[in-house]
Design a protein around this motif. Structure first.
Motif, short mmCIF file in Angstrom:
data_model
loop_
_atom_site.label_atom_id
_atom_site.label_comp_id
_atom_site.label_asym_id
_atom_site.label_seq_id
_atom_site.Cartn_x
_atom_site.Cartn_y
_atom_site.Cartn_z
N SER A 893 0.82 -1.22 0.00
CA SER A 893 0.00 0.00 0.00
C SER A 893 0.85 1.27 0.00
N LEU A 894 2.15 1.14 0.30
CA LEU A 894 3.03 2.32 0.36
C LEU A 894 3.57 2.63 -1.03
N VAL A 895 2.69 3.02 -1.91
CA VAL A 895 3.05 3.15 -3.33
C VAL A 895 3.96 4.34 -3.61
N GLN A 896 3.97 5.33 -2.72
CA GLN A 896 4.81 6.52 -2.94
C GLN A 896 6.17 6.42 -2.27
N LEU A 897 6.41 5.36 -1.53
CA LEU A 897 7.65 5.24 -0.75
C LEU A 897 8.88 5.30 -1.65
N ARG A 898 9.79 6.22 -1.33
CA ARG A 898 11.01 6.38 -2.11
C ARG A 898 12.27 6.00 -1.32
N GLU A 899 12.18 6.11 0.00
CA GLU A 899 13.36 5.82 0.81
C GLU A 899 12.95 5.08 2.08
N LEU A 900 13.66 3.99 2.38
CA LEU A 900 13.43 3.20 3.59
C LEU A 900 14.77 3.01 4.29
N LYS A 901 14.83 3.45 5.54
CA LYS A 901 16.07 3.33 6.30
C LYS A 901 15.75 2.70 7.66
N ILE A 902 16.40 1.58 7.97
CA ILE A 902 16.18 0.89 9.23
C ILE A 902 17.55 0.65 9.87
N SER A 903 17.67 1.00 11.14
CA SER A 903 18.98 0.84 11.80
C SER A 903 18.80 0.63 13.30
N TYR A 904 19.80 -0.05 13.88
CA TYR A 904 19.86 -0.29 15.33
C TYR A 904 18.60 -0.95 15.89
N CYS A 905 18.04 -1.89 15.17
CA CYS A 905 16.91 -2.68 15.66
C CYS A 905 17.43 -4.09 15.95
N LYS A 906 17.80 -4.35 17.20
CA LYS A 906 18.58 -5.53 17.55
C LYS A 906 17.89 -6.85 17.26
N MET A 907 16.56 -6.91 17.47
CA MET A 907 15.85 -8.17 17.32
C MET A 907 15.29 -8.39 15.91
N LEU A 908 15.41 -7.42 15.06
CA LEU A 908 14.80 -7.50 13.73
C LEU A 908 15.45 -8.62 12.91
N MET A 909 14.62 -9.54 12.41
CA MET A 909 15.13 -10.67 11.63
C MET A 909 14.83 -10.52 10.14
N GLU A 910 13.73 -9.92 9.82
CA GLU A 910 13.38 -9.65 8.41
C GLU A 910 12.49 -8.42 8.35
N ILE A 911 12.46 -7.79 7.20
CA ILE A 911 11.67 -6.56 7.06
C ILE A 911 10.20 -6.88 6.92
#
Length: 1013
Positions: A893-911
Motif C-alpha cells: 500500500s506504500l506506493v509513494q515510498l522512495r526511501e526506507l532506512k532501518i537501523s539499530y533494531c537488535k531483534m529484527l530478523m526480516e523486514i
C-alpha cells in the motif's frame, strides 16, 4: 456447270476463309513496316506532350507542397508511370536512331523495323495515350492537411530536472488514466509550465497516445472564436459563416466520442468548455483529455479539475545546469572568477530569469558587464523594472494585474514588505486597520478568517509561497521585486530600494508617500530629519530590528504624519514615547514589540486605537490611563516579563476587546481583576498564565456562576503550569466550544483528564470539536484519558497533534477510555509527534516523512503505516523489540515510498513477515533508496516465497548486518541497481543478481572473520 461451280465454290470457300485470316495479320505487319516513320513521329510527338503534361503536373505539385498540402497517392503513381513510360519511349527512339546509322547506305533489316514500329505504336496507344487521359482526371493533385506543429518536433533545449520527475510521472499517469478528464499544472510565472506540457505532448505524440494533440494558448484575454478556430484547424474542421454558438455545436460533434488531447496553455479565468467552446465534458467526451497550465490553482478548481500538480523553482544544481547550457563556454573565462555562480544564485531558481540573463550575457566576456547584471539583480530599482528583465518582470506583473479584487492586491503588496516565514497572525496586525478588507464592522475573528482566505488565494495564485511552518508565508525574491516596484509606482511606497537623493529627498515625491518600510539599521530617516522629512499622506510606518539602531525618535517626530494609521516599530530602544505621539489622532494600530518601553500612560490618549501590541517590552504595569482605549479590539502583552500589575477597573472598560494575550506574564493577579474578564462579552481569544497557588482557575474561571455560553467564541486555550487542576473543561462548557481552534496543555502535573467526569450524566458521552486544528499535550504525568467512562470524540479539522511526556497516556490504546484520536492519525495531519522519553513517532506532511525511534511496543501497529499511504520516506531507528517491520500487504500500500532506512533494531530478523493468502508478487514502484545498518539478527528482506520487483531501486546500503545471507528467498528484480554499498565498500551488482551478490559477500565476510580468529 452450275452444280460444278457450286461444288467447286463449296470446296474452295474454306481455303479463301483461311487466306483472309492469314491476310489480316500480314496486313497489320505490313502496316507496321509501311508506317514505320509515321509511328515514330507520332511517338515522339506524344512523348513531347507527355513531358509537357508531366512538367505541368510537377509545377502543381511544387505549388501544393509549398502550401504544405499532401500530394494524392494516385498522382504519385501517375508520376511514376509517366517516368517509366518516357524512359521506355526514349530508349526505343534511341534504338531507332542507332539502327538508322548502322544501315546507312545498306538495305534495312525489315524484321527490326517491324518490331520497333510495332513497339512504337503500342507504346503510344497503350502507354502514353491512357496517361494523357488520366492526367485530366487527376485535378486537384493534392489535398490540404494540418502539418506537424513546430512544438511537437523533438526539442534539444528541454532539460529533465530531477525535482520535477514526480510531477512528470503524475501528469503522465493522469494522461494514461481513462478515468481522468482534466489535468492541471500550476505555478508562478516563469517556471517553464508551457515548456513542461509541450514536452509531455511530444511524448504523447511519439507514443501514439491520442488521435490528435492540439495546443492552444489562451492568454489573459481569451478570445473564444480564436480558441475555436485554432482547435478546428488542427482537427481539420472548417468554419464558414457560423456564429460562436453554431461553431460550438460543430466542434462538439467533431470531438464527440474521440481520443483527443487538448492542451490549453496560460489560462487566467475559468472557461465554459461545453456550451461556449464546444468541448464535450460529459459522457460524450470518451477518451478526450484537457491539460491546462495556469498560475492560479483556484482557476483549476473552479473548472472542476481535481488532478492538479504544482511546479516549483529549480534547486541550485538544476539552476546551474540550465544556466551553463544557455550561456555556453563563456563562463570558462578566467577573468569572470565567481561572477557566473553569483549571478546564477541571484536568479533564485526561476527558469525565465536564468534564461534571460544567460542570453543577455552569452557573448559578454568583460567582467564589468557581469558586475552590472549582478548589481541589477541584487539591488533593482523600485521605479522601473531592470533593463535585462523588463519583459519577464512585466509578465510576472500580470499575475498581480489579474487578481480578482483590491483586497487581494492590497494584501499582496503589504506582504511584499514582510520577510519570509512571517506568520499570517503577524501580517494581520499590519493590515487589519488599513482598510484592506471589504465590508464594515468586521470582528477580529471575521477579519482573520478573511485574511486566511486571501493568503490562501495568493498562494493558489502562486504569488505567495508556504512558509517554513504551518501558518506562515513566503515570497519568491523575483516576485518581491515586481511587487515593490508596483507598490512604489502605483501607491508611493518607500523602502530602502529607493534612492536617497533621487526619491527620499525629493519633497514632492515624499509628500505623496503612503507607506514606509525600513530595517532598523537604516539611516535614511536620520539623513532626512528634520528639514526633509514631511509625510502628510503617510498611513503606514514600519521599522524592524531596531536593537542596534542609533535612531532616537525626536519629540516632535509624529507631527509630520497626521494621517498615520499603523505604526509598527520592532525593538525600539527607548524607555518612553515622545509627547508628539498624541498627535496621531487617526492611529489605529500600535505595535512596539521587543521594545525597551517602560512607561505607557501616554498611549491612553490614542483613543481610536484598535490594536495594541507590546510583546516582550519592559513595561511594569498596565496603568489606569489605558482604560481610555474604549475602541481597543486586540491587546497583546505576552512575554512582558516585568509586568506585575494591571490596574483595577481597566480591563472592564475595554468593552470592545475581542482578543487578549497575556502569555508568560508573571502578573500578581487579584481576583477582582480576573473577574473583570467576565464583563468582556466580545472576547473570543484569551491567553493567560496564572501562578495558580490558590487554585484560582478551577474555583473562579470555570465556576458555575458563569453561563456556559460565555465561552462560545473561545478560539485558543493554553494552560501551562497549573499544578492543582484535575481537569480542563467542565462537561457543560465543552458543548459550547464550537469555535475552539487551538488547545495546548503542558506542565500541569496533577491533570488527570481533559473533561470532568463527575458532570457527565449520559451513558455514553459524545464530544465534537469542529474547528480544532492544533492539539499539544506536554508533561502531563497523570493524564491517562480524555474522559473517564464510555465516550466518543470528533476532531474533523485536526492538522497538528503533539503528545510529549505523558507517561500514563497511551495514544494507541484500544480501550474505550483512551483519547479516541487514533482515527485522526493519518497523512492529512500536517504535523504528528508522539514523544515519551526516548520513544518517538513523528510525521511531517511537508516532507512526507515518517520517523519511528525507540518504539518499545512490538509490532508497530499496521494501521500506523497504512494511514500514511502517501509517505515517501520511512525511517525506523532503535526499535529493539521489533522482529519484523510490517506485512507484505501493508508494504504494497506504500506506493509513494522512495526511501526506507532501518537501523539499530537488535531483534529484527526480516523486514516483511510471511503473510498467509498474500499476493505472490510485491512491486515497489518508486522505492529508490534502501538502507540497513547495525542489525545483528537481520537475515534477509523477506523469507517468504514472494516475487519482489524493485523497479526504481538505485541505492542499497548494508552495514553491520553480519547474518544477512541473502536479500530474499523468492524471485527478485532490481533493473536499476548497478552497485551496492556493503560495509562501506562499493560493490558491483554483477549480472543484476542481488541475491547472488549478497550471498557471495556474506561468504567472503565469514571467511575473513574465520581467518581473523
Amino acid at each position: 456447270m452450275v452444280d460444278v461451280a457450286g461444288n467447286v465454290g463449296g470446296a474452295v470457300s474454306p481455303v479463301l476463309q483461311l487466306a483472309e485470316w492469314l491476310a489480316a495479320p500480314i496486313c497489320r505487319q505490313f502496316k507496321y513496316l509501311y508506317n514505320y516513320t509515321t509511328n515514330f513521329k507520332n511517338l515522339e510527338m506524344e512523348v513531347g506532350k507527355l513531358k509537357n503534361t508531366r512538367d505541368e503536373v510537377e509545377r502543381k505539385i511544387i505549388a501544393a507542397e509549398r502550401n504544405v498540402e499532401v500530394i494524392k497517392q494516385n498522382v504519385k503513381d501517375w508520376q511514376k508511370n509517366v517516368e517509366e513510360t518516357i524512359t521506355k519511349a526514349e530508349q526505343l527512339i534511341q534504338e531507332k536512331e542507332n539502327n538508322s546509322r548502322c544501315f546507312k547506305g545498306l538495305s534495312p533489316n525489315f524484321i527490326i523495323h517491324y518490331k520497333q514500329s510495332r513497339k512504337a505504336f503500342k507504346l503510344k496507344r497503350d502507354g502514353i495515350d491512357p496517361l494523357l487521359q488520366q492526367e485530366r482526371e487527376l485535378s486537384p493533385v493534392s489535398y490540404q492537411t494540418n502539418p506537424p506543429e513546430i512544438w511537437l518536433r523533438p526539442s534539444e533545449n528541454y532539460l529533465a530536472f530531477e525535482s520535477r520527475n514526480s510531477t512528470v510521472k503524475n501528469v503522465w499517469d493522469a494522461l494514461n488514466d481513462g478515468n481522468v478528464f482534466m489535468i492541471g499544472v500550476y505555478g508562478m510565472g516563469g517556471l517553464g509550465k508551457t515548456t513542461f506540457v509541450e514536452e509531455l505532448g511530444r511524448k504523447a505524440e511519439k507514443d501514439k497516445l491520442f488521435e490528435d494533440i492540439v495546443f492552444v494558448e489562451v492568454s489573459e484575454s481569451p478570445d473564444v472564436k480564436k480558441i475555436q478556430t485554432t482547435i478546428a484547424n488542427k482537427l481539420g474542421l472548417k468554419f464558414e459563416n457560423e456564429n460562436e454558438r453554431e461553431m460550438a455545436n460543430k466542434m462538439y460533434s467533431r470531438m464527440k466520442d474521440k481520443n483527443i488531447l487538448l492542451i490549453l496553455d496560460n489560462i487566467w479565468e475559468p472557461l465554459e468548455f461545453e456550451k461556449t467552446i464546444g468541448i464535450p465534458c460529459g459522457v460524450d467526451r470518451r477518451r478526450n483529455k484537457l491539460l491546462f497550465t495556469t498560475r492560479n490553482l483556484d482557476v483549476l478548481e473552479r473548472m472542476g479539475s481535481t488532478n492538479n500538480f504544482q511546479m516549483g523553482i529549480l534547486n541550485e544544481e538544476e539552476a546551474w545546469t540550465l544556466f551553463t547550457k544557455m550561456i555556453g563556454n563563456i563562463i570558462q573565462t578566467r577573468e569572470l572568477h565567481s561572477l557566473p555562480n553569483d549571478i546564477c544564485k541571484e536568479c533564485k531558481g526561476l527558469p525565465i530569469v536564468i534564461c534571460t540573463i544567460a542570453k543577455a550575457l552569452k557573448n559578454k566576456s568583460r567582467p564589468y558587464d557581469w558586475n552590472y547584471a549582478l548589481q541589477e539583480l541584487r539591488a533593482p530599482s523600485p521605479t522601473k523594472f531592470t533593463r535585462f528583465l523588463e519583459e519577464d518582470y512585466t509578465k510576472i506583473a500580470l499575475s498581480y494585474k489579474y487578481l480578482r479584487d483590491d483586497e487581494l492586491k492590497k494584501t499582496f503588496l503589504i506582504s511584499s514588505l514582510m520577510e519570509n516565514n512571517t506568520s499570517i497572525s503577524n501580517l494581520f496586525r499590519h493590515v487589519v486597520c488599513l482598510d484592506v478588507f471589504d465590508g464594515v464592522n468586521l470582528t477580529m475573528e471575521e477579519a482573520r478568517d478573511r485574511l486566511d482566505k486571501l493568503v490562501c488565494d495568493l498562494k493558489d495564485a502562486c504569488l505567495l509561497l508556504d512558509g517554513f511552518k504551518s501558518g506562515q508565508f513566503a515570497m519568491h525574491d523575483v516576485v518581491r521585486v515586481v511587487a515593490m516596484t508596483i507598490a512604489y509606482v502605483d501607491h508611493h511606497v518607500f523602502t530602502t530600494r529607493n534612492d536617497v537623493e533621487r526619491d527620499w529627498k525629493n519633497k514632492d515625491k515624499l509628500k505623496k508617500c503612503t507607506k514606509i518600510s525600513l530595517p532598523g539599521n537604516s539611516t535614511i530617516i536620520s539623513q532626512l530629519w528634520p528639514n526633509d522629512f514631511d509625510c502628510p499622506n503617510l498611513e503606514y510606518f514600519h521599522m524592524t530590528y531596531m536593537w542596534n539602531s542609533s535612531f532616537k525618535i525626536p519629540e516632535d517626530f509624529f507631527t509630520v504624519m497626521p494621517k498615520l494609521r499603523v505604526l509598527n516599530f520592532v525593538g525600539l530602544q527607548q524607555s518612553s514615547l515622545p509627547s508628539s505621539i498624541h498627535c496621531l489622532t487617526n492611529l489605529q494600530t500600535l505595535c512596539l514589540d521587543y521594545s525597551q518601553l517602560e512607561s505607557v500612560p501616554i498611549i491612553g490618549k490614542l483613543k481610536k486605537l484598535k490594536v495594541l501590541s507590546l510583546k516582550y517590552s519592559n513595561i511594569k504595569d498596565f496603568p489606569t490611563e489605558m482604560g481610555q482605549l474604549t475602541q481597543l479590539k486586540l491587546l497583546d502583552l505576552s512575554y512582558c516579563f516585568y509586568l506585575r500589575v494591571i490596574a483595577p477597573n481597566v480591563m472592564s472598560k475595554l468593552s470592545q476587546l475581542e482578543e487578549l494575550y497575556l502569555k508568560e506574564c508573571l502578573i500578581w493577579w487579584k481576583i477582582e481583576v480576573l473577574e473583570e474578564l467576565k464583563l468582556l462579552f466580545n472576547l473570543s481569544s484569551l491567553e493567560l498564565d496564572i501562578k495558580d497557588e490558590k487554585n484560582i482557575i478551577s474555583r473562579k474561571i470555570w465556576d458555575n456562576q458563569l453561563p456556559s455560553s460565555s465561552f462560545q467564541n473561545l478560539k485558543e486555550l493554553i494552560l501551562q503550569r497549573c499544578a492543582m487542576i484535575k481537569f480542563v473543561f467542565p462537561y457543560t462548557i465543552t458543548k459550547n466550544l464550537q469555535q475552539l481552534q487551538y488547545l495546548e496543555i503542558k506542565d500541569c502535573i496533577d491533570l488527570e483528564e481533559i473533561v470532568a467526569t463527575e458532570e457527565i450524566t449520559e451513558a455514553a458521552a459524545s464530544f465534537v470539536f469542529p474547528q480544532v486544528t492544533v492539539i499539544k499535550l506536554g508533561n502531563l504525568p497523570e493524564l491517562a484519558t480524555f474522559c473517564r467512562g464510555i465516550h466518543t470524540s470528533e476532531w474533523p479539522k485536526l492538522k497538528q497533534l503533539e503528545v510529549r511526556d505523558c507517561d500514563k497516556f497511551k495514544l494507541f490504546n484500544s480501550e474505550l477510555n483512551s483519547l479516541c484520536l487514533d482515527q485522526k492519525i493519518n497523512h492529512d495531519l500536517e504535523i504528528f509527534e508522539v514523544n515519551d522519553g526516548w520513544e518517538q513517532i513523528s510525521w511531517w506532511s511537508q516532507y512526507k516523512k515518517l520517523e519511528i525511534s525507540y518504539y518499545e511496543s512490538a509490532p508497530i501497529p499496521l494501521w500506523l503505516l497504512q494511514r500514511f499511504e502517501n509517505l515517501t520516506c520511512l525511517s525506523v531507528y532503535g526499535c529493539h523489540e521489533l522482529v519484523n517491520l510490517t506485512t507484505p500487504s501493508t508494504a504494497r500500500s506504500l506506493v509513494q515510498l522512495r526511501e526506507l532506512k532501518i537501523s539499530y533494531c537488535k531483534m529484527l530478523m526480516e523486514i516483511l513477515e510471511i503473510e498467509e493468502d498474500a499476493t505472490t508478487e510485491i512491486i515497489f514502484e518508486n522505492l529508490n533508496k534502501l538502507s540497513f545498518e547495525w542489525m545483528e539478527n537481520l537475515t534477509c528482506f523477506c523469507s517468504g516465497n514472494y516475487t519482489f520487483n524493485f523497479r526504481s531501486l538505485e541505492e542499497l546500503n548494508i552495514a553491520e548486518c553480519p547474518n544477512m545471507k541473502t536479500f530474499c528467498r523468492g524471485i527478485l528484480s532490481t533493473p536499476k541497481l548497478q552497485k551496492i554499498s556493503y560495509e562501506e565498500m562499493e560493490v558491483e551488482n554483477e549480472g543484476n543478481d542481488l541475491n547472488k551478490t549478497i550471498q557471495e559477500l556474506y561468504k567472503k565476510e565469514k571467511q575473513v572473520s574465520s581467518f581473523g580468529k
